[in-house]
Design a protein around this motif. Structure first.
Motif, PDB file in Angstrom:
ATOM      1  N   GLU A   1      73.064  10.898  72.470  1.00 11.60           N
ATOM      2  CA  GLU A   1      73.082  11.102  70.980  1.00 11.60           C
ATOM      3  C   GLU A   1      72.342  10.313  70.130  1.00 11.60           C
ATOM      4  O   GLU A   1      71.905  10.616  69.101  1.00 11.60           O
ATOM      5  CB  GLU A   1      74.718  10.616  70.768  1.00 11.60           C
ATOM      6  CG  GLU A   1      75.087  10.612  69.256  1.00 11.60           C
ATOM      7  CD  GLU A   1      76.507  10.320  68.820  1.00 11.60           C
ATOM      8  OE1 GLU A   1      76.848   9.859  67.871  1.00 11.60           O
ATOM      9  OE2 GLU A   1      77.360  10.643  69.868  1.00 11.60           O
TER      10      GLU A   1
ATOM     11  N   GLY B   1      77.442  12.165  57.818  1.00 14.51           N
ATOM     12  CA  GLY B   1      78.580  12.075  58.529  1.00 14.51           C
ATOM     13  C   GLY B   1      78.312  12.079  60.127  1.00 14.51           C
ATOM     14  O   GLY B   1      77.194  11.747  60.320  1.00 14.51           O
ATOM     15  N   SER B   2      79.635  12.166  60.785  1.00 14.09           N
ATOM     16  CA  SER B   2      78.999  11.755  62.234  1.00 14.09           C
ATOM     17  C   SER B   2      78.881  13.082  62.998  1.00 14.09           C
ATOM     18  O   SER B   2      79.042  14.333  62.442  1.00 14.09           O
ATOM     19  CB  SER B   2      80.417  11.287  62.849  1.00 14.09           C
ATOM     20  OG  SER B   2      81.488  12.345  62.502  1.00 14.09           O
TER      21      SER B   2
ATOM     22  N   GLN C   1      78.802  15.897  65.822  1.00  9.52           N
ATOM     23  CA  GLN C   1      80.177  16.443  66.221  1.00  9.52           C
ATOM     24  C   GLN C   1      79.656  17.082  67.631  1.00  9.52           C
ATOM     25  O   GLN C   1      78.604  17.589  67.839  1.00  9.52           O
ATOM     26  CB  GLN C   1      80.530  17.513  65.268  1.00  9.52           C
ATOM     27  CG  GLN C   1      80.835  17.028  63.948  1.00  9.52           C
ATOM     28  CD  GLN C   1      82.246  16.343  63.950  1.00  9.52           C
ATOM     29  OE1 GLN C   1      82.913  16.507  64.712  1.00  9.52           O
ATOM     30  NE2 GLN C   1      82.121  15.154  63.410  1.00  9.52           N
TER      31      GLN C   1
ATOM     32  N   ALA D   1      74.983  18.638  63.813  1.00  8.57           N
ATOM     33  CA  ALA D   1      74.844  17.750  62.697  1.00  8.57           C
ATOM     34  C   ALA D   1      74.415  18.643  61.605  1.00  8.57           C
ATOM     35  O   ALA D   1      73.653  19.317  61.493  1.00  8.57           O
ATOM     36  CB  ALA D   1      74.043  16.531  63.205  1.00  8.57           C
TER      37      ALA D   1
END
Length: 263
Positions: free
Chosen positions: A192, A208-209, A211, A257
């Motif tokens: 990641e 954001g995060s 996924q 992402a």
């Protein structure tokens, strides 16, 4: 995945896993589910597979980089004002053109292009770009990301996905001395943090995060083969893989992402 497997068993399961995908693709045509050789995942209703649509607006002009058979292109076309899609594989582009025509989309433009060459567009042409399961097939990855950034409007959106090399199954393959990438054509797979670093080096900032996608099971090939025979059973198994990845995101086959082009 903590049980110790003999190397021969790991190799046998890996072989089935890798062959199952191509079997599933062929069976979708041989059993009349598709006019073309196409993965069963494109033939079932799996909203999470088309996660990028939620990040597109009806006014958007979208670039699909490495569109292959156009499965994502037509989903984007149902939402956006116009989609321009490019790929080097003319055979796959013919399938994409057939799909767009059959669905009645007149807002799709397709053309053949080597993605490692500068794109034939002016700066700031597109509102958003799809770059889905393509980055791992390229060698000049950051140069391609920089080119995508160039043709996007300021703060334009990049919808991107890439493979995870650090699942338990990938580690087990490496420990057995076997080829551990999920596709022999992959030039790279990521952790990641490596995936985030690649995007940032190419001029994008994730919003954001990150996924997960779907669970990295060693039986994925069998599931793909099942899809060539029964789409309803494949849909249920796909749902299981999706839900399992939500529970155990570290075991996802990859990352997806939303990223923004940096000024």
């Amino acid at each position: 995945m903590t049980v110790r497997w003999p190397r021969l068993a790991i190799a046998a399961v890996d072989l089935v896993n890798r062959r199952g995908k191509s079997v599933g693709v062929r069976l979708t045509r041989y059993t009349g589910k598709s006019r073309h050789f196409i993965h069963p995942k494109h033939l079932v209703d799996a909203p999470w597979h088309h996660w990028y649509v939620a990040h597109l607006a009806p006014s958007d002009v979208v670039l699909d980089v490495g569109c292959a058979n156009g499965a994502h292109t037509v989903k984007a076309a149902a939402r956006a004002r116009r989609v321009v899609a490019m790929d080097y594989d003319v055979g796959q582009l013919r399938i994409a053109a057939d799909s767009a025509a059959r669905l009645g989309f007149d807002n799709v433009r397709l053309f053949a292009w080597d993605l490692t060459r500068p794109f034939p567009f002016r700066d700031g042409t597109f509102d958003a770009a799809l770059f889905l399961d393509v980055i791992e097939h390229l060698s000049p990855r950051r140069a391609v990301l920089a080119e995508i950034r160039r043709v996007l409007v300021p703060r334009g959106r990049l919808l991107v996905s890439g493979p995870n090399r650090d699942t338990a199954w990938r580690r087990r393959l490496r420990a057995a001395g076997l080829f551990a990438y999920s596709d022999p054509d992959h030039k790279i797979e990521y952790t990641e943090q490596e995936f985030l670093a690649e995007l940032r080096a190419g001029g994008f900032e994730p919003e954001g995060s990150i996924q997960p996608t779907v669970y990295d099971t060693p039986w994925a090939g069998l599931i793909d083969a099942v899809g060539g025979v029964s789409l309803s059973l494949y849909a249920r198994l796909s749902r299981w893989k999706h839900d399992a990845a939500r529970v155990r995101p570290a075991e996802s086959t990859g990352f997806r992402a939303l990223a923004r082009a940096r000024p």
